[in-house]
Scaffold this motif. Structure first.
Motif, mmCIF file in Angstrom:
data_model
loop_
_atom_site.group_PDB
_atom_site.id
_atom_site.type_symbol
_atom_site.label_atom_id
_atom_site.label_comp_id
_atom_site.label_asym_id
_atom_site.label_seq_id
_atom_site.Cartn_x
_atom_site.Cartn_y
_atom_site.Cartn_z
ATOM 1 N N LEU A 22 0.875 -1.147 -0.145
ATOM 2 C CA LEU A 22 -0.091 0.055 0.037
ATOM 3 C C LEU A 22 0.860 1.411 -0.081
ATOM 4 O O LEU A 22 0.499 2.352 -0.565
ATOM 5 N N ALA A 23 1.778 1.167 0.723
ATOM 6 C CA ALA A 23 2.868 2.463 0.956
ATOM 7 C C ALA A 23 3.452 2.704 -0.385
ATOM 8 O O ALA A 23 3.556 3.753 -1.108
ATOM 9 N N LYS A 24 3.873 1.552 -1.116
ATOM 10 C CA LYS A 24 4.416 1.740 -2.543
ATOM 11 C C LYS A 24 3.510 2.063 -3.523
ATOM 12 O O LYS A 24 3.752 3.231 -4.246
ATOM 13 N N LEU A 25 2.310 1.841 -3.382
ATOM 14 C CA LEU A 25 1.266 2.326 -4.405
ATOM 15 C C LEU A 25 0.921 3.742 -4.108
ATOM 16 O O LEU A 25 0.531 4.521 -5.139
ATOM 17 N N ASN A 26 1.112 4.116 -2.989
ATOM 18 C CA ASN A 26 0.972 5.667 -2.385
ATOM 19 C C ASN A 26 2.175 6.410 -2.765
ATOM 20 O O ASN A 26 2.293 7.646 -2.467
ATOM 21 N N GLY A 27 3.227 6.001 -3.517
ATOM 22 C CA GLY A 27 4.387 6.578 -3.838
ATOM 23 C C GLY A 27 5.274 6.793 -2.771
ATOM 24 O O GLY A 27 6.333 7.619 -2.991
ATOM 25 N N ALA A 28 5.350 5.983 -1.588
ATOM 26 C CA ALA A 28 6.316 6.307 -0.759
ATOM 27 C C ALA A 28 7.610 5.457 -0.917
ATOM 28 O O ALA A 28 7.776 4.422 -1.741
ATOM 29 N N GLU A 29 8.656 5.982 -0.295
ATOM 30 C CA GLU A 29 9.998 5.052 -0.292
ATOM 31 C C GLU A 29 9.993 4.419 1.046
ATOM 32 O O GLU A 29 9.787 4.781 1.937
ATOM 33 N N VAL A 30 9.901 2.993 0.917
ATOM 34 C CA VAL A 30 9.675 2.082 2.007
ATOM 35 C C VAL A 30 10.971 1.352 2.511
ATOM 36 O O VAL A 30 11.517 0.520 1.785
ATOM 37 N N THR A 31 11.128 1.448 3.925
ATOM 38 C CA THR A 31 11.967 0.659 4.450
ATOM 39 C C THR A 31 11.167 -0.498 5.164
ATOM 40 O O THR A 31 10.468 -0.228 5.769
ATOM 41 N N GLY A 32 11.558 -1.920 5.053
ATOM 42 C CA GLY A 32 10.968 -2.782 6.005
ATOM 43 C C GLY A 32 12.010 -3.427 6.868
ATOM 44 O O GLY A 32 13.130 -3.597 6.552
ATOM 45 N N VAL A 33 11.494 -3.798 8.324
ATOM 46 C CA VAL A 33 12.480 -4.292 9.142
ATOM 47 C C VAL A 33 11.693 -5.553 9.579
ATOM 48 O O VAL A 33 10.485 -5.534 9.890
ATOM 49 N N ASP A 34 12.549 -6.661 9.667
ATOM 50 C CA ASP A 34 12.185 -7.856 10.168
ATOM 51 C C ASP A 34 13.422 -8.856 10.210
ATOM 52 O O ASP A 34 14.350 -8.229 10.172
ATOM 53 N N ASN A 35 13.107 -10.059 10.560
ATOM 54 C CA ASN A 35 14.149 -10.833 10.939
ATOM 55 C C ASN A 35 14.990 -11.383 9.523
ATOM 56 O O ASN A 35 14.252 -11.234 8.596
ATOM 57 N N THR A 36 15.980 -11.869 9.635
ATOM 58 C CA THR A 36 16.810 -12.272 8.412
ATOM 59 C C THR A 36 16.485 -13.113 7.346
ATOM 60 O O THR A 36 16.312 -12.731 6.335
ATOM 61 N N GLU A 37 15.239 -14.035 7.933
ATOM 62 C CA GLU A 37 14.710 -15.015 6.934
ATOM 63 C C GLU A 37 13.542 -14.132 5.977
ATOM 64 O O GLU A 37 13.391 -14.546 4.964
ATOM 65 N N LYS A 38 13.194 -12.962 6.446
ATOM 66 C CA LYS A 38 12.168 -12.257 5.897
ATOM 67 C C LYS A 38 12.720 -11.033 4.826
ATOM 68 O O LYS A 38 12.033 -10.279 4.411
ATOM 69 N N LEU A 39 14.063 -10.983 4.645
ATOM 70 C CA LEU A 39 14.202 -9.703 3.994
ATOM 71 C C LEU A 39 14.153 -9.758 2.704
ATOM 72 O O LEU A 39 13.641 -8.831 2.058
#
Ligand SMILES: NC(=O)c1ccc[n+]([C@@H]2O[C@H](COP(=O)([O-])OP(=O)(O)OC[C@H]3O[C@@H](n4cnc5c(N)ncnc54)[C@H](OP(=O)(O)O)[C@@H]3O)[C@@H](O)[C@H]2O)c1
Length: 321
Positions: A167-184
């Protein structure tokens, strides 16, 4: 009917498949035959009784004995004064306040139900309600993300994060995702421009700042979040530790006010009926629902263990029928 029952807080082995009476719809309720039910972090929290807020209404023993809140299925029967749905109709709902989805049937207040989107599979409809509402309200309604803004989603590799990144990408944002190693890699595949492994790096100490931090796994002191916001930025607490929750509640409204920063709790308005904008995006193929694993009703304890151990990417769905 068959249902997965628990009577004390604990690890997934406290859950057992049992024969229980099929519920009878009361005034304003609808009996739904469950076809699919998705897992949420809130199921894991209510199973464990941790954080403490998951014990509201049941400080020592669980208030609800059957977990499972995001359901999709078919109306079997309607109670007195329930007029919105008829037997045979396909419906979906988030029943977080009632629970009972890990069962062959469940009674739901008709006000919580929405008609299933035409052409949508039960498993996708079951994946959407809670995670979709968090993403929609966190990114759009309360997050008010605009093109060019910098958005950080903490806990972005899970169910809500999956929708929130897209959703954030569709709204034109620059997105940083934070999670554990498996999910990068998974977060990148959803469109995240940058990813941070929380097991190796603390995003509040990188010196980078954001217009919106949507926090699905809040564990930092509130001052650290304030320092990671741009002037005029917003921090939204969705879930995490009780200590952070209390800090946000007590100090959030004043902290950062001078720099126009807003630090708040996102109290998610439940109800599949509020999901129309997200459902449209899913139906148009602009947002994908990723189901990383499917289980049977008899495997709910295994499914919850997989979620709790931190392996789930996107959603896990239990196929009941
Ligand atoms: N505010 C409200 O009204 C409301 C309503 C409903 C639900 N909620 C809350 O919303 C939250 C998110 O739900 P969800 O269904 O999206 O959960 P989810 O699918 O389990 O996703 C949460 C993600 O956060 C990750 N994570 C755990 N600890 C982390 C940390 N320290 N830093 C960064 N990421 C971390 C998890 O990874 P690991 O696998 O490594 O643990 C997981 O990928 C839950 O806490 C739930 O209680 C709030």
């Amino acid at each position: 009917m068959k249902a997965v029952v628990y009577r004390r807080y604990g690890m997934p082995d406290v859950l057992g498949l049992a024969d229980v009476p099929t519920p009878v719809p009361r005034d304003g309720e609808v009996l739904v035959q469950v076809h699919a039910v998705s897992l949420n972090a809130s199921d894991w929290e209510a199973l464990r009784g941790k954080p403490l807020y998951s014990r509201i209404g049941g400080p020592f023993r669980p208030r609800h004995h059957i977990l499972g809140s995001d359901i999709a299925g078919r109306v079997e029967a309607v109670g007195l004064n329930a007029t919105r749905f008829r037997p045979g109709e396909d419906v979906f709902a988030d029943i977080l306040t009632h629970m009972g989805g890990f069962a062959e049937s469940v009674c739901v207040p008709e006000t919580a139900l929405a008609s299933m989107p035409v052409g949508m599979a039960y498993e996708e409809a079951a994946a959407l309600p809670q995670a979709g509402a968090i993403a929609l309200q966190g990114i759009q309604d309360k997050g008010r993300v605009r093109p060019g803004q910098k958005v950080l989603i903490n806990g972005a590799g899970g169910g809500s994060g999956m929708y929130a990144i897209q959703l954030a990408k569709l709204n034109g944002a620059e997105v940083t995702g934070v999670d554990n190693t498996e999910k990068l890699e998974f977060m990148r595949s959803l469109g995240a421009d940058h990813v941070i492994d929380y097991t190796r790096e603390d995003f509040t100490r990188t010196g980078r700042t954001y217009d919106l931090i949507l926090d699905l796994a809040a564990h930092h002191p509130v001052a650290a979040y304030k320092g990671s916001l741009l002037p005029g930025g917003r921090y939204l607490y969705v879930g995490g530790s009780v200590a952070t929750l209390l800090q946000v509640l007590l100090t959030g409204p004043v902290l950062g006010r001078a720099e126009g920063k807003k630090i708040r709790i996102l109290a998610v308005r439940q109800g599949a009926q509020h999901l129309a904008p997200l459902v449209e995006l899913c139906q148009a193929g602009k947002i994908a629902t990723v189901i990383s694993r499917r289980y049977r009703l008899s495997q709910v304890s295994e499914a919850l263990r997989y979620l709790g151990e931190g392996h789930a990417q996107g959603k896990i769905v239990v196929i009941v029928k």
